[in-house]
Motif scaffolding. Structure first.
Motif, PDB file in Angstrom:
ATOM      1  N   PHE A 154       0.818  -1.210   0.000  1.00 34.06           N
ATOM      2  CA  PHE A 154       0.000   0.000   0.000  1.00 34.06           C
ATOM      3  C   PHE A 154       0.856   1.267   0.000  1.00 34.06           C
ATOM      4  CE2 PHE A 154      -2.769  -3.111   2.255  1.00 34.06           C
ATOM      5  CZ  PHE A 154      -3.701  -3.250   1.249  1.00 34.06           C
ATOM      6  N   MET A 155       1.946   1.225   0.754  1.00 28.20           N
ATOM      7  CA  MET A 155       2.848   2.368   0.822  1.00 28.20           C
ATOM      8  C   MET A 155       4.279   1.836   0.859  1.00 28.20           C
ATOM      9  SD  MET A 155       2.789   5.810   3.226  1.00 28.20           S
ATOM     10  CE  MET A 155       2.183   4.959   4.617  1.00 28.20           C
ATOM     11  N   LYS A 156       5.090   2.363  -0.010  1.00 28.57           N
ATOM     12  CA  LYS A 156       6.473   1.920  -0.137  1.00 28.57           C
ATOM     13  C   LYS A 156       7.274   2.303   1.104  1.00 28.57           C
ATOM     14  CE  LYS A 156       8.120   2.208  -4.246  1.00 28.57           C
ATOM     15  NZ  LYS A 156       8.729   2.621  -5.517  1.00 28.57           N
ATOM     16  N   GLY A 157       8.093   1.370   1.556  1.00 26.21           N
ATOM     17  CA  GLY A 157       8.975   1.631   2.686  1.00 26.21           C
ATOM     18  C   GLY A 157      10.378   1.958   2.198  1.00 26.21           C
ATOM     19  N   TYR A 158      11.157   2.612   3.052  1.00 23.68           N
ATOM     20  CA  TYR A 158      12.518   3.016   2.698  1.00 23.68           C
ATOM     21  C   TYR A 158      13.450   2.744   3.866  1.00 23.68           C
ATOM     22  CZ  TYR A 158      10.464   5.460  -1.265  1.00 23.68           C
ATOM     23  OH  TYR A 158       9.791   5.752  -2.414  1.00 23.68           O
ATOM     24  N   GLU A 159      14.724   2.476   3.507  1.00 16.69           N
ATOM     25  CA  GLU A 159      15.739   2.286   4.536  1.00 16.69           C
ATOM     26  C   GLU A 159      16.997   3.054   4.175  1.00 16.69           C
ATOM     27  OE1 GLU A 159      16.893  -1.820   4.987  1.00 16.69           O
ATOM     28  OE2 GLU A 159      17.111  -2.103   2.838  1.00 16.69           O
ATOM     29  N   TYR A 160      17.726   3.435   5.205  1.00 20.66           N
ATOM     30  CA  TYR A 160      18.988   4.161   5.026  1.00 20.66           C
ATOM     31  C   TYR A 160      20.093   3.157   4.768  1.00 20.66           C
ATOM     32  CZ  TYR A 160      22.667   7.602   6.028  1.00 20.66           C
ATOM     33  OH  TYR A 160      23.756   8.430   5.946  1.00 20.66           O
ATOM     34  N   LYS A 161      21.241   3.610   4.324  1.00 20.30           N
ATOM     35  CA  LYS A 161      22.336   2.741   3.903  1.00 20.30           C
ATOM     36  C   LYS A 161      22.769   1.752   4.983  1.00 20.30           C
ATOM     37  CE  LYS A 161      26.060   5.850   5.259  1.00 20.30           C
ATOM     38  NZ  LYS A 161      27.204   6.608   4.801  1.00 20.30           N
ATOM     39  N   ASP A 162      22.701   2.137   6.237  1.00 25.01           N
ATOM     40  CA  ASP A 162      23.161   1.247   7.304  1.00 25.01           C
ATOM     41  C   ASP A 162      22.074   0.279   7.779  1.00 25.01           C
ATOM     42  OD1 ASP A 162      21.510   2.949   8.693  1.00 25.01           O
ATOM     43  OD2 ASP A 162      23.069   3.769   9.998  1.00 25.01           O
ATOM     44  N   GLY A 163      20.944   0.255   7.060  1.00 22.37           N
ATOM     45  CA  GLY A 163      19.881  -0.685   7.393  1.00 22.37           C
ATOM     46  C   GLY A 163      18.807  -0.123   8.299  1.00 22.37           C
ATOM     47  N   ARG A 164      18.970   1.113   8.743  1.00 24.84           N
ATOM     48  CA  ARG A 164      17.929   1.704   9.588  1.00 24.84           C
ATOM     49  C   ARG A 164      16.723   2.052   8.726  1.00 24.84           C
ATOM     50  NH1 ARG A 164      20.563   6.411  12.950  1.00 24.84           N
ATOM     51  NH2 ARG A 164      21.816   6.651  11.077  1.00 24.84           N
ATOM     52  N   VAL A 165      15.565   1.741   9.252  1.00 18.84           N
ATOM     53  CA  VAL A 165      14.327   1.972   8.507  1.00 18.84           C
ATOM     54  C   VAL A 165      13.927   3.441   8.619  1.00 18.84           C
ATOM     55  CG1 VAL A 165      11.878   1.380   8.367  1.00 18.84           C
ATOM     56  CG2 VAL A 165      13.570  -0.401   8.826  1.00 18.84           C
ATOM     57  N   VAL A 166      13.702   4.052   7.453  1.00 19.49           N
ATOM     58  CA  VAL A 166      13.202   5.428   7.411  1.00 19.49           C
ATOM     59  C   VAL A 166      11.688   5.391   7.557  1.00 19.49           C
ATOM     60  CG1 VAL A 166      13.003   7.506   6.009  1.00 19.49           C
ATOM     61  CG2 VAL A 166      15.108   6.160   5.945  1.00 19.49           C
ATOM     62  N   ARG A 167      11.064   4.462   6.797  1.00 24.94           N
ATOM     63  CA  ARG A 167       9.621   4.261   6.880  1.00 24.94           C
ATOM     64  C   ARG A 167       9.337   2.803   6.540  1.00 24.94           C
ATOM     65  NH1 ARG A 167       5.737   7.562   2.965  1.00 24.94           N
ATOM     66  NH2 ARG A 167       6.390   5.990   1.478  1.00 24.94           N
ATOM     67  N   TYR A 168       8.472   2.180   7.338  1.00 22.96           N
ATOM     68  CA  TYR A 168       8.101   0.794   7.111  1.00 22.96           C
ATOM     69  C   TYR A 168       7.137   0.682   5.920  1.00 22.96           C
ATOM     70  CZ  TYR A 168      10.118  -0.062  11.683  1.00 22.96           C
ATOM     71  OH  TYR A 168      10.990  -0.142  12.733  1.00 22.96           O
ATOM     72  N   SER A 169       7.247  -0.410   5.192  1.00 23.31           N
ATOM     73  CA  SER A 169       6.321  -0.657   4.089  1.00 23.31           C
ATOM     74  C   SER A 169       4.979  -1.075   4.681  1.00 23.31           C
ATOM     75  CB  SER A 169       6.836  -1.786   3.197  1.00 23.31           C
ATOM     76  OG  SER A 169       8.060  -1.455   2.642  1.00 23.31           O
ATOM     77  N   MET A 170       3.887  -0.461   4.205  1.00 22.00           N
ATOM     78  CA  MET A 170       2.545  -0.885   4.617  1.00 22.00           C
ATOM     79  C   MET A 170       2.094  -1.941   3.615  1.00 22.00           C
ATOM     80  SD  MET A 170       0.681   2.588   5.707  1.00 22.00           S
ATOM     81  CE  MET A 170       0.118   2.501   7.370  1.00 22.00           C
ATOM     82  N   VAL A 171       1.830  -3.137   4.119  1.00 17.15           N
ATOM     83  CA  VAL A 171       1.588  -4.262   3.198  1.00 17.15           C
ATOM     84  C   VAL A 171       0.388  -5.104   3.628  1.00 17.15           C
ATOM     85  CG1 VAL A 171       4.028  -4.422   2.558  1.00 17.15           C
ATOM     86  CG2 VAL A 171       3.178  -5.752   4.501  1.00 17.15           C
ATOM     87  N   LYS A 172      -0.054  -5.916   2.644  1.00 12.73           N
ATOM     88  CA  LYS A 172      -1.072  -6.941   2.882  1.00 12.73           C
ATOM     89  C   LYS A 172      -0.333  -8.280   2.833  1.00 12.73           C
ATOM     90  CE  LYS A 172      -4.927  -6.830   0.454  1.00 12.73           C
ATOM     91  NZ  LYS A 172      -5.927  -7.076  -0.626  1.00 12.73           N
ATOM     92  N   VAL A 173      -0.617  -9.136   3.818  1.00  8.78           N
ATOM     93  CA  VAL A 173       0.115 -10.399   3.954  1.00  8.78           C
ATOM     94  C   VAL A 173      -0.844 -11.564   3.845  1.00  8.78           C
ATOM     95  CG1 VAL A 173       1.622 -11.755   5.468  1.00  8.78           C
ATOM     96  CG2 VAL A 173       1.792  -9.273   5.478  1.00  8.78           C
ATOM     97  N   ALA A 174      -0.378 -12.614   3.165  1.00  8.87           N
ATOM     98  CA  ALA A 174      -1.171 -13.831   3.038  1.00  8.87           C
ATOM     99  C   ALA A 174      -0.890 -14.737   4.225  1.00  8.87           C
ATOM    100  CB  ALA A 174      -0.845 -14.559   1.731  1.00  8.87           C
ATOM    101  N   ASN A 175      -1.967 -15.302   4.783  1.00 10.34           N
ATOM    102  CA  ASN A 175      -1.816 -16.256   5.901  1.00 10.34           C
ATOM    103  C   ASN A 175      -1.958 -17.676   5.415  1.00 10.34           C
ATOM    104  OD1 ASN A 175      -1.386 -14.282   7.766  1.00 10.34           O
ATOM    105  ND2 ASN A 175      -3.521 -14.169   8.408  1.00 10.34           N
TER     106      ASN A 175
END
Length: 175
Positions: A154-175
């Motif tokens: 739903f919304m793209k997530g991003y991370e900084y070069k050292d692996g720190r998350v700038v914003r988490y991806s908002m997603v739909k997950v299959a169970n």
């Protein structure tokens, strides 16, 4: 004979004086060597402390810079989201197509700027759900898809070069 006996003690006294004179020189040399050793040890410790201080301040500076980049990127990511929404819309008129071309150029520039800041998108679609990178906002039951697989972003997530998350991806997950 008295003269000979007197001479013998004089010789012994001279020998003792000479020995005493030599002994202080040796202790002065030892004292100087000990002082040099102490100063050298002090210098090495001071140099090690300075080196540790320099490394620590460099790490802190890099961390502060990384925090600033993350804060700035997080603040401008909604602009990129809106640009993506504008590009996803259907256009029919010629003027709207020209406008969409302009938005594409702005989006390209936006992406290049994030790349320069070493902020990259998090892969989500088709990946295994990772709570360290993804924020599951919906779940679906689907037997054809493996468990814990991201089926929609739903919304793209991003991370900084050292692996720190700038914003988490908002997603739909299959169970």
């Amino acid at each position: 004979m008295d003269k000979k006996e007197n001479k013998a003690p004089e010789n012994e006294e001279l020998k003792e004086e000479a020995a005493e004179e030599k002994a202080p020189e040796k202790t002065e040399l030892e004292t100087a060597n000990e002082k040099i050793s102490e100063l050298n040890d002090k210098y090495l410790r001071l140099y090690a402390e300075y080196d540790n201080f320099r490394k620590r301040t460099l790490r802190e500076k890099d961390a502060r810079y990384g925090d600033a980049v993350i804060d700035a990127a997080a603040a401008i990511l909604p602009i990129g989201d809106n640009l993506e929404r504008a590009l996803a819309s259907e256009v029919t008129s010629e003027d709207a197509k020209k406008l969409k071309d302009g938005v594409e150029m702005v989006m390209k520039q936006f992406s290049e700027t994030l790349e320069k800041l070493e902020v990259k998108p998090i892969k989500a679609l088709g990946e295994k759900f990772d709570p360290n990178l993804h924020n599951a906002v919906m779940h679906i039951e689907d037997e054809t898809i493996d468990d814990n697989t991201v089926v929609e972003e739903f919304m793209k997530g991003y991370e900084y070069k050292d692996g720190r998350v700038v914003r988490y991806s908002m997603v739909k997950v299959a169970n």
